[in-house]
Design a protein around this motif. Structure first.
Motif, mmCIF file in Angstrom:
data_model
loop_
_atom_site.group_PDB
_atom_site.id
_atom_site.type_symbol
_atom_site.label_atom_id
_atom_site.label_comp_id
_atom_site.label_asym_id
_atom_site.label_seq_id
_atom_site.Cartn_x
_atom_site.Cartn_y
_atom_site.Cartn_z
ATOM 1 N N TYR A 1 0.828 -1.216 0.000
ATOM 2 C CA TYR A 1 0.000 0.000 0.000
ATOM 3 C C TYR A 1 0.864 1.267 0.000
ATOM 4 O O TYR A 1 0.649 2.199 -0.767
ATOM 5 C CB TYR A 1 -0.921 -0.066 1.220
ATOM 6 N N GLY A 2 1.898 1.277 0.904
ATOM 7 C CA GLY A 2 2.781 2.437 1.048
ATOM 8 C C GLY A 2 3.462 2.801 -0.247
ATOM 9 O O GLY A 2 3.480 3.957 -0.646
ATOM 10 N N ASP A 3 3.979 1.834 -0.932
ATOM 11 C CA ASP A 3 4.699 2.059 -2.194
ATOM 12 C C ASP A 3 3.827 2.788 -3.211
ATOM 13 O O ASP A 3 4.221 3.786 -3.808
ATOM 14 C CB ASP A 3 5.109 0.719 -2.793
ATOM 15 N N ASN A 4 2.635 2.228 -3.336
ATOM 16 C CA ASN A 4 1.717 2.776 -4.315
ATOM 17 C C ASN A 4 1.384 4.237 -4.002
ATOM 18 O O ASN A 4 1.362 5.087 -4.892
ATOM 19 C CB ASN A 4 0.439 1.947 -4.285
ATOM 20 N N TYR A 5 1.181 4.465 -2.685
ATOM 21 C CA TYR A 5 0.820 5.807 -2.233
ATOM 22 C C TYR A 5 1.925 6.804 -2.595
ATOM 23 O O TYR A 5 1.686 7.862 -3.174
ATOM 24 C CB TYR A 5 0.585 5.781 -0.715
ATOM 25 N N LEU A 6 3.166 6.433 -2.268
ATOM 26 C CA LEU A 6 4.324 7.273 -2.580
ATOM 27 C C LEU A 6 4.418 7.524 -4.083
ATOM 28 O O LEU A 6 4.619 8.641 -4.546
ATOM 29 C CB LEU A 6 5.602 6.583 -2.117
ATOM 30 N N HIS A 7 4.255 6.460 -4.778
ATOM 31 C CA HIS A 7 4.362 6.504 -6.229
ATOM 32 C C HIS A 7 3.374 7.516 -6.820
ATOM 33 O O HIS A 7 3.739 8.401 -7.588
ATOM 34 C CB HIS A 7 4.117 5.113 -6.790
ATOM 35 N N GLU A 8 2.114 7.394 -6.357
ATOM 36 C CA GLU A 8 1.092 8.276 -6.900
ATOM 37 C C GLU A 8 1.334 9.728 -6.529
ATOM 38 O O GLU A 8 1.120 10.636 -7.328
ATOM 39 C CB GLU A 8 -0.287 7.848 -6.401
ATOM 40 N N ASN A 9 1.811 9.910 -5.276
ATOM 41 C CA ASN A 9 2.104 11.257 -4.818
ATOM 42 C C ASN A 9 3.202 11.911 -5.649
ATOM 43 O O ASN A 9 3.104 13.068 -6.053
ATOM 44 C CB ASN A 9 2.558 11.215 -3.355
#
Ligand code: ADP
Length: 264
Positions: free
Chosen positions: A2-10
């Motif tokens: 979840y964290g990775d995706n969040y960072l990525h999108e940000n």
């Protein structure tokens, strides 16, 4: 996870934002650059026109060494006129550049505006007399204002010169000065040729002339009104034009009596 995706999108959003901001700046820069390029092209063209005539006049004299004195005199007279034109363009450009600078200095002093207008009209009286134009000043009250005398003199001179230049034989120019508690108002009205409706929005642009050849003939540079507007805006004033083609034109200028320095 979840964290990775969040960072990525940000990070993705962030790049998008920066790239958008950059594109906006770039577009603005291009607009500025284009108008600067246009200005430089206009300046070159204006400066070259009298030079080309000078070259033609000088060359044709050189090609006829036995030309009679009268021809020499005539050509030299024409040359002198072209030099005067070139000089006027350079002086107007220098005025404009001085007024164009961001944060250009105003030399503010308390000034008797009636006295200033009278002084300028006296100087322009001979020009008016040449075309038998009646030049009248109506002063409604004493006016003292905090202005840059040299720059406001440019405004008054350019407006009155135009009112004389674009007039008709036996016409009139009425200059009036009034004030309330906040502003003084200068009005320059003429009985001249007027300005076509579709052109009134453009006359304050640099090098704009309704009739290029007519303006050149009478020694115009197309810079006078942009100089005037810049000087008025620097004083936080306003300038407006009303014109009836074939009937005449009125320019009104409104300038604050007290100068308020810009913040920052
Ligand atoms: P110019 O040096 O050609 O007079 P200005 O910037 O002073 O340049 O004026 C721009 C143009 O606006 C002029 O070429 C002329 O066509 C028009 N104009 C300015 N003042 C007047 C006026 N009082 N009556 C008619 N036309 C005017």
């Amino acid at each position: 996870g979840y964290g990775d995706n969040y960072l990525h999108e940000n990070a993705y959003d962030e790049t998008d934002r920066i790239s958008n901001a950059f594109n906006k700046l770039w577009d603005r820069y291009k607009v500025l650059d284009a108008s600067r390029e246009e200005f430089v092209a206009n300046v070159s063209h204006e400066l070259k026109t009298p030079l080309t005539s000078m070259k033609v006049l000088a060359d044709s004299l050189l090609m006829q060494p036995d030309a009679p004195t009268e021809i020499y005199r005539e050509f030299m007279g024409d040359l002198s006129e072209e030099i005067e034109r070139e000089n006027k363009i350079i002086n107007d450009l220098l005025d404009l550049v001085k007024l164009d600078k961001k944060g250009a200095n105003l030399n503010i002093k308390s000034q008797d505006v009636n006295e200033l207008v009278e002084r300028i009209l006296k100087r322009l009286q001979p020009l008016a007399a040449k075309s038998n134009i009646e030049l009248v000043f109506e002063s409604f009250r004493p006016v003292t204002a905090e202005i840059d005398e040299v720059k406001i003199a440019l405004v008054i001179t350019n407006l009155v010169e135009n009112a004389i230049k674009y007039n008709k034989e036996n016409g009139w120019v009425h200059v009036s000065l009034n004030a309330d508690h906040k502003y003084f108002y200068l009005k320059v009205a003429d009985s001249g040729i007027g300005i076509p409706k579709e052109d009134t929005d453009h006359i304050f642009e640099r090098f704009f002339r309704v009739d290029k050849s007519h303006s050149r003939e009478i020694g115009g540079t197309g810079l006078g009104l942009s100089i005037a507007r810049n000087a008025v805006v620097m004083h936080r004033g306003a300038i407006k034009v009303y014109s009836e083609p074939g009937e005449g034109t009125t320019f009104t200028v409104r300038i604050p009596l007290t100068y308020i320095k810009r913040e920052g």
